[in-house]
Every structure is written in C-alpha cells, then in structure tokens.
Design a protein around this motif. Structure first.
Motif, mmCIF file in Angstrom:
data_model
loop_
_atom_site.group_PDB
_atom_site.id
_atom_site.type_symbol
_atom_site.label_atom_id
_atom_site.label_comp_id
_atom_site.label_asym_id
_atom_site.label_seq_id
_atom_site.Cartn_x
_atom_site.Cartn_y
_atom_site.Cartn_z
ATOM 1 N N GLU A 157 0.826 -1.200 0.000
ATOM 2 C CA GLU A 157 0.000 0.000 0.000
ATOM 3 C C GLU A 157 0.867 1.260 0.000
ATOM 4 O O GLU A 157 0.430 2.324 -0.403
ATOM 5 N N ARG A 158 2.100 1.124 0.443
ATOM 6 C CA ARG A 158 3.010 2.278 0.462
ATOM 7 C C ARG A 158 3.243 2.852 -0.921
ATOM 8 O O ARG A 158 3.530 4.028 -1.081
ATOM 9 N N GLN A 159 3.215 1.970 -1.944
ATOM 10 C CA GLN A 159 3.499 2.418 -3.312
ATOM 11 C C GLN A 159 2.246 2.567 -4.135
ATOM 12 O O GLN A 159 2.264 3.159 -5.185
ATOM 13 N N ASP A 184 -0.489 -5.469 0.779
ATOM 14 C CA ASP A 184 0.511 -5.617 1.832
ATOM 15 C C ASP A 184 0.591 -4.323 2.649
ATOM 16 O O ASP A 184 0.265 -3.253 2.136
ATOM 17 N N ASP A 185 1.027 -4.452 3.891
ATOM 18 C CA ASP A 185 1.259 -3.285 4.762
ATOM 19 C C ASP A 185 0.005 -2.425 4.874
ATOM 20 O O ASP A 185 0.087 -1.189 4.915
ATOM 21 N N PHE A 186 -1.143 -3.070 4.912
ATOM 22 C CA PHE A 186 -2.401 -2.324 4.893
ATOM 23 C C PHE A 186 -2.506 -1.399 6.098
ATOM 24 O O PHE A 186 -2.242 -1.792 7.231
ATOM 25 N N ILE A 206 -2.639 -7.076 7.423
ATOM 26 C CA ILE A 206 -2.542 -6.067 8.490
ATOM 27 C C ILE A 206 -1.067 -5.821 8.762
ATOM 28 O O ILE A 206 -0.322 -6.759 9.071
ATOM 29 N N ASP A 207 -0.643 -4.583 8.648
ATOM 30 C CA ASP A 207 0.779 -4.277 8.793
ATOM 31 C C ASP A 207 1.313 -4.657 10.169
ATOM 32 O O ASP A 207 0.623 -4.564 11.178
ATOM 33 N N GLN A 208 2.579 -5.065 10.172
ATOM 34 C CA GLN A 208 3.184 -5.526 11.430
ATOM 35 C C GLN A 208 3.295 -4.437 12.492
ATOM 36 O O GLN A 208 3.352 -4.750 13.677
ATOM 37 N N SER A 209 3.292 -3.160 12.065
ATOM 38 C CA SER A 209 3.357 -2.090 13.065
ATOM 39 C C SER A 209 2.105 -2.100 13.951
ATOM 40 O O SER A 209 2.169 -1.774 15.132
ATOM 41 N N ALA A 240 -2.533 -11.498 9.229
ATOM 42 C CA ALA A 240 -1.778 -10.636 10.140
ATOM 43 C C ALA A 240 -0.308 -10.937 9.955
ATOM 44 O O ALA A 240 0.099 -12.099 9.951
ATOM 45 N N GLU A 241 0.510 -9.901 9.791
ATOM 46 C CA GLU A 241 1.950 -10.145 9.642
ATOM 47 C C GLU A 241 2.703 -9.616 10.851
ATOM 48 O O GLU A 241 2.221 -8.746 11.569
ATOM 49 N N GLY A 242 3.859 -10.204 11.123
ATOM 50 C CA GLY A 242 4.675 -9.750 12.248
ATOM 51 C C GLY A 242 4.181 -10.241 13.591
ATOM 52 O O GLY A 242 4.394 -9.573 14.617
HETATM 53 MG MG MG Z 1 6.744 -4.406 5.279
#
Ligand code: MG
Ligand code: C2E
Ligand code: MG
Ligand code: MG
Length: 292
Positions: A157-159, A184-186, A206-209, A240-242
C-alpha cells in the motif's frame, strides 16, 4: 568570539555532512552497479516464510522474501536494494528470476499438499503497471503444473497510489488466470481507500506495526478492529503479519483473523530448510488428516 565559534561550528557540521553524503552516494552507486552483475551471478535468493492457519495449526502458504548475499559486502537488506532495483528497472528481471526459481523448487518437490498452498510474491508497482506480469504469472503456473498452488501477488500500500486503466486491465487478466491479489502493509499507505472499490482484492495484510502495538495501545486495537470489520464486509480475507508472541496470536484468533505470519511461527528460511520444513509439515498433516 561567539561569532567565530558559530562559524567554526558550522564549518565542522558542513564537513561532516558532506562526508556522510559522499559515503552514502558511493555506497548506493556501488550497490546499483553491482546489482545487474549480482542478477547474472544468482546472488539473489528466495527465502520462504510460512503463513499459518492458526485455527487448524497448519501452514497454508509461503511468502517469498528476497535476500541478497553479496560476496564481499555480505547481506544486503531488501529495504535497501528493492528501492534501488525499482528505480533502475532491474526489479522486473529480478522478480522474474525469483519466480522462475521458486516455481522450479515447487515443481521438483515430491510433495502434494492436501489443500491449495498459497505462494505469495511481492510485486512492485512498476511491474504491475506492465503487461509483462501477466506472462510472468502464466510461466509460473505452467511450471508448477498440477501442484495445488495458488499464486498470490502482494502489492504494498506504500506504493500503491493510482489505479490506471492499464493496471485494471492487468488485474482483470490476472484474475482470469486464478491469481489472487493481496494488499501488503495495509493501513500504512497514503492512497486513501477508494482503490478498494475499484479493485477486486482477495487479501488484506494487516501491517506488522499494528500487530506490534496490539498489546500496548487501545487506539491500535480499535484500528485493527475496524480493519477486521472492513475486510469482513468487503469479503476480503485477512492475514496478520509480524506476529511475534502467543498473546498477539490469541488476540487475533479471538477476532477470527485465522491467517497469521511472523517470527512466532517461523522466520523466513532458505530453500534447503524450506524443503525440510515442507516435508515435515506434510508428514504431520498425513498423520492427522483434518480439513484446513
Ligand atoms: Mg513491510
Ligand atoms: P513485507 O512484504 O511486508 O515482508 C515482511 C517483512 O517482515 C519481511 O522483511 C520479513 O522478514 C519481516 N518479518 C516477518 N515476520 C516478522 C516478525 O514476526 N517480526 C518482524 N519484526 N519482522 C517480521 P524483509 O524480508 O526484510 O523484507 C522487507 C520488505 O522488502 C518486504 O516487506 C517487502 O516489501 C520488500 N521485499 C522483500 N522481498 C521482495 C521482493 O522479492 N520483491 C519486492 N518487490 N519487494 C520485496
Ligand atoms: Mg509482503
Ligand atoms: Mg508487509
């Protein structure tokens, strides 16, 4: 006197800064010029990280993460070389090589999974806006042949800023091939949410943050709850990542986020270790065949 000190200080600061900038410039230039060579020398390696279905405690997929083992500089992080590869256009041949290698590993594996195994590849925006990606996926699917594989393309999603006509055509062609799309990194991007209605998305990651802060912050838990609600209503699956500990796993499982990935389950691993992991998992499944 104060005046002289300020000048002296400024000069020192400028010197240090220019040194830092020069170092950084030579480092990135050398990485950039090394990358084309590295591609020829097969220095980029696919690593595999399992994605679990935590309800059944089974591996349902793998995310492919690229590692660069430079012969003299050692390990270079994808956070460093992927942006440079995107700038230079090398990301497309790099991803193609990666997909060919991964497809070959899967094709030569003696194992058949009881259910469809997801293989997720990270795709850069430049690659997605290029019709070439459709052929690349076709080649991948032909190589893996009759294995139970579902190819998933992860778009960060960053790009992911604008959805052009070409992108929509490419996505429609991919859908036709049975390729799934994951965001990714939603929750970390700047793109708004309108693309969700334009595109047919299968998975939100779901982003790891967010996962990292689930235990500490009420606000994060509220955001995660809203994302879960959104995905459910728009008929998208969540990953869920991370996930790094049992408490995060349990919290998410309680909210029915069944697909989870992270160090708590397994770290990204090289090909040899992956083959072993795959064989062990398969033995485990055959020993207790319950539906995924
Ligand atoms: Mg990432
Ligand atoms: P990503 O796609 O969001 O991948 C997840 C990153 O989190 C990976 O970092 C992974 O090793 C790491 N990770 C997995 N589980 C955990 C965990 O429990 N805790 C923590 N702290 N980290 C975890 P990695 O491999 O360094 O990759 C970084 C990013 O580089 C990726 O983020 C992806 O955006 C990009 N990337 C990696 N390989 C490729 C590639 O082949 N193509 C493209 N276009 N991008 C890639
Ligand atoms: Mg990813
Ligand atoms: Mg991610």
């Amino acid at each position: 006197d104060t005046y002289a000190l300020v000048i002296l200080f400024s000069v020192v600061v400028c010197l240090v800064m220019s040194l830092l900038i020069r170092n950084w410039l030579t480092a990135t230039t050398s990485i950039r010029s090394n990358m084309a060579l590295a591609l020829k020398r097969n220095e980029f390696e696919p690593y595999f990280q399992p994605v679990m279905n935590v309800a059944s405690d089974r591996c349902t997929g793998m995310e492919i993460l690229t590692r660069w083992r430079h012969p003299t500089d050692g390990y270079v992080s994808p956070d460093v070389f992927i942006p440079l590869a995107e700038e230079s256009g090398l990301i497309i041949p790099l991803t193609q090589q990666l997909m060919r290698r991964v497809a070959a590993v899967i094709a030569s594996s003696p194992v058949h999974w009881p259910e469809m195994l997801h293989i997720a590849i990270n795709i850069s925006a430049v690659h997605l806006s290029n019709r070439q990606i459709v052929d690349d996926c076709q080649t991948f699917l032909q190589t893996v042949g009759d294995k139970n594989i579902r190819l998933v393309l992860e778009l960060t999603e960053r790009q992911f800023v604008d959805v052009t006509d070409t992108t929509l055509e490419v996505l429609a062609a991919l859908k036709q091939q049975g390729v799934a799309i994951a965001i990714d990194d939603f929750g970390t991007g700047y793109s708004g949410l309108s693309y969700l209605s334009k595109m047919n998305i299968d998975f939100l990651k779901i982003d790891q943050s967010f996962v990292a802060m689930i235990e500490e912050e009420t606000t994060t838990r509220i955001i995660v709850d809203v994302v879960i609600d959104l995905a459910g209503k728009l008929d998208m699956k969540l990953i869920a990542e991370g996930v790094e500990n049992a408490r995060q796993k349990a919290y998410l499982l309680d909210k029915h986020v069944l697909f989870q990935q992270g160090y708590f389950f397994a770290r990204p691993m090289p090909m040899t270790q992956f083959s072993l992991y795959w064989r062990e998992e398969h033995a485990r499944y055959s020993a207790s065949p319950i539906a995924l």
